[in-house]
Design a protein around this motif. Sequence first.
Motif, short mmCIF file in Angstrom:
data_model
loop_
_atom_site.label_atom_id
_atom_site.label_comp_id
_atom_site.label_asym_id
_atom_site.label_seq_id
_atom_site.Cartn_x
_atom_site.Cartn_y
_atom_site.Cartn_z
N PRO A 177 4.98 40.85 -15.91
CA PRO A 177 4.75 39.68 -16.77
C PRO A 177 3.39 39.03 -16.52
CG PRO A 177 6.98 39.63 -15.92
CD PRO A 177 6.27 40.76 -15.22
N GLN A 178 2.93 39.04 -15.28
CA GLN A 178 1.62 38.46 -14.96
C GLN A 178 0.50 39.22 -15.66
OE1 GLN A 178 3.99 39.20 -12.68
NE2 GLN A 178 4.54 37.19 -11.87
N ASP A 185 0.65 38.49 -19.43
CA ASP A 185 0.12 37.16 -19.71
C ASP A 185 -1.41 37.15 -19.60
OD1 ASP A 185 0.65 34.25 -20.17
OD2 ASP A 185 -0.40 34.11 -18.25
N TYR A 186 -1.95 37.83 -18.59
CA TYR A 186 -3.40 37.93 -18.44
C TYR A 186 -4.02 38.58 -19.68
CZ TYR A 186 -7.96 39.23 -16.65
OH TYR A 186 -9.33 39.39 -16.49
N LEU A 237 -2.72 38.91 -22.67
CA LEU A 237 -2.53 38.03 -23.82
C LEU A 237 -3.59 36.95 -23.86
CD1 LEU A 237 -0.67 37.37 -26.23
CD2 LEU A 237 0.59 35.87 -24.68
N GLY A 238 -3.96 36.44 -22.69
CA GLY A 238 -5.00 35.42 -22.61
C GLY A 238 -6.37 35.90 -23.03
N ARG A 251 -2.33 28.33 -25.71
CA ARG A 251 -1.50 27.55 -24.77
C ARG A 251 -0.02 27.70 -25.11
NH1 ARG A 251 -4.94 23.55 -25.31
NH2 ARG A 251 -3.65 22.47 -26.83
N CYS A 260 1.47 30.18 -26.43
CA CYS A 260 1.96 31.55 -26.29
C CYS A 260 1.96 32.08 -24.86
CB CYS A 260 1.13 32.49 -27.17
SG CYS A 260 1.33 32.19 -28.92
N ARG A 261 1.26 31.41 -23.98
CA ARG A 261 1.16 31.92 -22.60
C ARG A 261 2.45 31.69 -21.84
NH1 ARG A 261 -4.21 32.67 -20.74
NH2 ARG A 261 -3.18 33.80 -19.09
N LEU A 262 2.72 32.56 -20.89
CA LEU A 262 3.89 32.44 -20.05
C LEU A 262 3.68 31.34 -19.01
CD1 LEU A 262 4.58 36.22 -19.42
CD2 LEU A 262 5.78 34.70 -20.99
N LEU A 280 3.45 30.97 -15.91
CA LEU A 280 3.26 31.62 -14.61
C LEU A 280 2.23 30.90 -13.75
CD1 LEU A 280 2.98 35.27 -15.96
CD2 LEU A 280 4.98 34.22 -14.90
N HIS A 281 1.45 30.05 -14.35
CA HIS A 281 0.29 29.47 -13.66
C HIS A 281 0.66 28.24 -12.88
CE1 HIS A 281 -1.68 32.20 -16.37
NE2 HIS A 281 -1.12 31.58 -17.38
#
Length: 89
Positions: free
Chosen positions: A52-53, A56-57, A59-60, A82, A84-86, A88-89
């Motif tokens: 997932p990380q 997400d990266y 996707l960003g 913003r 759509c991001r998971l 995780l941060h």
Amino acid sequence: MRHENLISSFIEIVSQQGSLAAGIRAMNATLDTRYTHSRLREWERGDRQPTPQVMDYMLGIVLPWLLEQADFSPADVARLVRQCRLPLH
């Protein structure tokens, strides 16, 4: 650009912005990982699934590029990314 998955789009975009090797190095530095070109190709083919990380990266990187290509305003790009991001941060 017409790709059917996130991984292919990521590969194309980072290759256009410099080199795939540089894109992989940046991803590894950001995520504290050691992925290789061959691993990206495994993900692209669907032989393995990224974490997932990683998704997400990617996707960003991919989502802002796609939205900018569709002439969304910078403010709309930032807002949509913003949303759509998971978390995780």
